[in-house]
Design a protein around this motif. Structure first.
Motif, PDB file in Angstrom:
ATOM      1  N   LYS A 102      60.341  61.771  74.802  1.00 50.35           N
ATOM      2  CA  LYS A 102      59.299  60.855  75.453  1.00 50.35           C
ATOM      3  C   LYS A 102      59.290  59.685  74.775  1.00 50.35           C
ATOM      4  O   LYS A 102      59.243  59.425  73.563  1.00 50.35           O
ATOM      5  CB  LYS A 102      58.038  61.592  75.303  1.00 50.35           C
ATOM      6  N   PHE A 104      57.624  57.226  73.559  1.00 49.80           N
ATOM      7  CA  PHE A 104      55.914  57.016  73.172  1.00 49.80           C
ATOM      8  C   PHE A 104      55.638  55.635  72.434  1.00 49.80           C
ATOM      9  O   PHE A 104      54.641  55.098  72.647  1.00 49.80           O
ATOM     10  CB  PHE A 104      55.411  58.261  71.979  1.00 49.80           C
ATOM     11  N   GLU A 107      55.213  53.495  75.573  1.00 49.65           N
ATOM     12  CA  GLU A 107      53.936  53.731  76.208  1.00 49.65           C
ATOM     13  C   GLU A 107      52.852  53.235  75.410  1.00 49.65           C
ATOM     14  O   GLU A 107      51.770  52.750  75.920  1.00 49.65           O
ATOM     15  CB  GLU A 107      53.836  55.337  76.296  1.00 49.65           C
ATOM     16  N   ILE A 108      52.873  53.258  74.051  1.00 49.97           N
ATOM     17  CA  ILE A 108      51.722  52.878  73.062  1.00 49.97           C
ATOM     18  C   ILE A 108      51.490  51.279  73.588  1.00 49.97           C
ATOM     19  O   ILE A 108      50.493  50.892  73.808  1.00 49.97           O
ATOM     20  CB  ILE A 108      51.782  53.066  71.757  1.00 49.97           C
ATOM     21  N   VAL A 111      50.170  50.685  77.270  1.00 50.54           N
ATOM     22  CA  VAL A 111      48.888  50.996  77.435  1.00 50.54           C
ATOM     23  C   VAL A 111      47.856  50.318  76.420  1.00 50.54           C
ATOM     24  O   VAL A 111      46.446  50.480  76.761  1.00 50.54           O
ATOM     25  CB  VAL A 111      48.613  52.580  77.264  1.00 50.54           C
ATOM     26  N   GLU A 119      44.548  56.860  75.036  1.00 44.79           N
ATOM     27  CA  GLU A 119      45.187  57.890  74.358  1.00 44.79           C
ATOM     28  C   GLU A 119      46.585  57.981  74.527  1.00 44.79           C
ATOM     29  O   GLU A 119      47.094  57.963  75.812  1.00 44.79           O
ATOM     30  CB  GLU A 119      44.487  59.079  74.637  1.00 44.79           C
ATOM     31  N   VAL A 120      47.589  58.253  73.534  1.00 43.37           N
ATOM     32  CA  VAL A 120      48.849  58.644  73.877  1.00 43.37           C
ATOM     33  C   VAL A 120      49.372  59.789  73.159  1.00 43.37           C
ATOM     34  O   VAL A 120      48.873  59.983  71.917  1.00 43.37           O
ATOM     35  CB  VAL A 120      49.939  57.375  73.697  1.00 43.37           C
ATOM     36  N   SER A 121      49.817  60.999  73.833  1.00 48.72           N
ATOM     37  CA  SER A 121      50.124  62.146  73.238  1.00 48.72           C
ATOM     38  C   SER A 121      51.697  62.184  72.950  1.00 48.72           C
ATOM     39  O   SER A 121      52.394  61.948  73.906  1.00 48.72           O
ATOM     40  CB  SER A 121      49.765  63.260  73.936  1.00 48.72           C
ATOM     41  N   TYR A 122      52.239  62.746  71.823  1.00 45.83           N
ATOM     42  CA  TYR A 122      53.462  62.977  71.499  1.00 45.83           C
ATOM     43  C   TYR A 122      53.729  63.727  70.608  1.00 45.83           C
ATOM     44  O   TYR A 122      52.616  64.345  69.830  1.00 45.83           O
ATOM     45  CB  TYR A 122      54.293  61.615  71.351  1.00 45.83           C
TER      46      TYR A 122
END
Length: 153
Positions: A102, A104, A107-108, A111, A119-122
């Motif tokens: 992923k 991440f 993505e961070i 967003v 919120e970002v999950s990883y």
């Protein structure tokens, strides 16, 4: 008399169990504590970005609490300017991927919106550990920075 003794015994047992449970929870930061630290990060960066980044990297001023510590990347080039892993300073966060692949870091940055928290999950290792574990980071944009604070599940 016997009833009072039983109530006292049950209350004592409950307190000792809840104290043990609380002590275990206190080992790691919580979601609420991560959000509260992000609020502090926003205030610090807006007040003095250079000083704030120094404090984040050194873990000073309350910016290091167990496994909670802020991280920030420049939005323009992805360069990490504050991180829990000092060896990553200066690297492009957009290229960071977790063990499952992923992206991440990208993505961070994507967003992160001024005035909003996403919120970002990883998966990522806790400070001082090598094995990645599930993590959720609260992220926002502060000027030219994408900053966040994450907690481990």
């Amino acid at each position: 008399m016997f009833g009072k003794i039983m109530i006292a015994a049950v209350a004592g047992a409950a307190l000792s169990v809840s104290t043990c449970a609380f002590a275990q929870q206190a080992k790691y930061g919580t979601a609420a504590e991560a959000k509260a630290m992000l609020d502090k990060v926003i205030v610090a960066v807006k007040a003095d970005k250079t000083k704030a980044l120094e404090m984040f990297n050194k873990g000073e001023g309350g910016f290091k609490d167990r496994d909670l510590q802020p991280f920030c990347s420049q939005v323009s080039d992805g360069k990490l300017v504050a991180t829990t892993v000092p060896s990553l300073l200066g690297t492009d966060a957009r290229a960071m991927k977790d063990k499952a692949g992923k992206a991440f870091g990208a993505e961070i940055i994507a967003v992160a919106v001024e005035g909003k928290v996403a919120e970002v999950s990883y998966s990522f290792p806790r400070p001082g550990e090598a094995e990645p574990v599930p993590k959720v980071s609260y992220v926002t944009r502060i000027g030219d920075l994408a900053c966040g604070v994450g907690y481990y599940k």
